[in-house]
Enzyme design. Sequence first.
Site, PDB file in Angstrom:
ATOM      1  N   ARG A 106      10.458  -4.937   0.308  1.00  0.00           N
ATOM      2  CA  ARG A 106      10.775  -6.096  -0.526  1.00  0.00           C
ATOM      3  C   ARG A 106      10.290  -5.923  -1.963  1.00  0.00           C
ATOM      4  O   ARG A 106      10.797  -6.581  -2.869  1.00  0.00           O
ATOM      5  CB  ARG A 106      10.245  -7.376   0.116  1.00  0.00           C
ATOM      6  CG  ARG A 106      11.045  -7.765   1.363  1.00  0.00           C
ATOM      7  CD  ARG A 106      10.549  -9.066   1.956  1.00  0.00           C
ATOM      8  NE  ARG A 106       9.210  -8.964   2.460  1.00  0.00           N
ATOM      9  CZ  ARG A 106       8.872  -8.638   3.715  1.00  0.00           C
ATOM     10  NH1 ARG A 106       9.814  -8.380   4.592  1.00  0.00           N
ATOM     11  NH2 ARG A 106       7.615  -8.570   4.082  1.00  0.00           N
TER      12      ARG A 106
ATOM     13  N   GLU B  48      -3.112  -4.483  10.717  1.00  0.00           N
ATOM     14  CA  GLU B  48      -3.913  -5.289  11.630  1.00  0.00           C
ATOM     15  C   GLU B  48      -4.298  -4.467  12.867  1.00  0.00           C
ATOM     16  O   GLU B  48      -5.437  -4.472  13.303  1.00  0.00           O
ATOM     17  CB  GLU B  48      -3.123  -6.530  12.025  1.00  0.00           C
ATOM     18  CG  GLU B  48      -4.010  -7.677  12.414  1.00  0.00           C
ATOM     19  CD  GLU B  48      -3.194  -8.922  12.698  1.00  0.00           C
ATOM     20  OE1 GLU B  48      -2.038  -9.012  12.256  1.00  0.00           O
ATOM     21  OE2 GLU B  48      -3.733  -9.809  13.379  1.00  0.00           O
TER      22      GLU B  48
HETATM   23  P1  AMP Z   1      -1.205  -6.576   2.823  1.00  0.00           P
HETATM   24  O1  AMP Z   1      -1.212  -5.075   2.837  1.00  0.00           O
HETATM   25  O2  AMP Z   1      -2.036  -7.168   3.913  1.00  0.00           O
HETATM   26  O3  AMP Z   1      -1.562  -7.136   1.453  1.00  0.00           O
HETATM   27  O4  AMP Z   1       0.276  -7.056   3.165  1.00  0.00           O
HETATM   28  C1  AMP Z   1       1.274  -7.026   2.191  1.00  0.00           C
HETATM   29  C2  AMP Z   1       2.581  -6.525   2.726  1.00  0.00           C
HETATM   30  O5  AMP Z   1       2.891  -7.064   3.998  1.00  0.00           O
HETATM   31  C3  AMP Z   1       3.687  -6.926   1.779  1.00  0.00           C
HETATM   32  O6  AMP Z   1       4.577  -5.822   1.626  1.00  0.00           O
HETATM   33  C4  AMP Z   1       4.363  -8.111   2.451  1.00  0.00           C
HETATM   34  O7  AMP Z   1       5.758  -8.036   2.333  1.00  0.00           O
HETATM   35  C5  AMP Z   1       3.913  -8.051   3.918  1.00  0.00           C
HETATM   36  N1  AMP Z   1       3.321  -9.318   4.384  1.00  0.00           N
HETATM   37  C6  AMP Z   1       2.033  -9.498   4.772  1.00  0.00           C
HETATM   38  N2  AMP Z   1       1.807 -10.760   5.176  1.00  0.00           N
HETATM   39  C7  AMP Z   1       2.983 -11.413   5.028  1.00  0.00           C
HETATM   40  C8  AMP Z   1       3.400 -12.783   5.245  1.00  0.00           C
HETATM   41  N3  AMP Z   1       2.562 -13.735   5.707  1.00  0.00           N
HETATM   42  N4  AMP Z   1       4.682 -13.098   4.966  1.00  0.00           N
HETATM   43  C9  AMP Z   1       5.543 -12.159   4.504  1.00  0.00           C
HETATM   44  N5  AMP Z   1       5.215 -10.873   4.265  1.00  0.00           N
HETATM   45  C10 AMP Z   1       3.951 -10.498   4.532  1.00  0.00           C
END
Ligand code: AMP
Length: 174
Positions: free
Chosen positions: A58, A95
């Site tokens: 995205r 996770e």
């Molecule tokens: P992080 O690495 O934990 O910061 O997660 C970011 C990535 O995971 C991004 O590319 C987001 O598109 C996706 N992502 C994580 N959590 C969500 C959420 N609650 N809703 C949509 N996309 C998420």
Amino acid sequence: MKLEDHIRTVPHFPKQGIMFKDITTLLKHPEAFRFAIKEFRDRYKDSGITKVVGAESRGFIFGAVLAHELHCGFVPARKPGKLPAKTISQEYELEYGKDSLHIHVDAIEKGDKVLVVDDLIATGGTVKAVVEMVKKLGGEIIECAFLIELTFLKGRGKLGSLPVFSLITYDSEE
Ligand code: AMP
């Protein structure tokens, strides 16, 4: 324009307990999509940015349109096995388990002024992986920009003193 009105929260997607922020409802709305891009463009138009790096997948949508607006290059940070030429990669924690992102070694040159873009920052692991690769290739990170920041997950804390900008913030699971 209230951008958050165009984000759809889908509970328990892709799994139980996740409140998924769906951006497709914003993308299909011409004025909302244009407004988001204009906000980013106005912020960065005089920053001398030479490359926008977008995280799969995205981050490609906002990153590529913004790079076009800023008259600079676009670099995709991709999942394993997608880029055809020589890459560097960086692992990051999910996770459960690990994943990695790759960029072509010749995508960033020393002295490039780089804006890292993704749709959303949650724990910050994804953007941190992109930042590490850009730094290894000699790029200077100007800022990391997101449509959405889940501030309660404190992702920006992973980026130390790097500036972070987001258009929409959520301070709790909603
Ligand atoms: P992080 O690495 O934990 O910061 O997660 C970011 C990535 O995971 C991004 O590319 C987001 O598109 C996706 N992502 C994580 N959590 C969500 C959420 N609650 N809703 C949509 N996309 C998420």
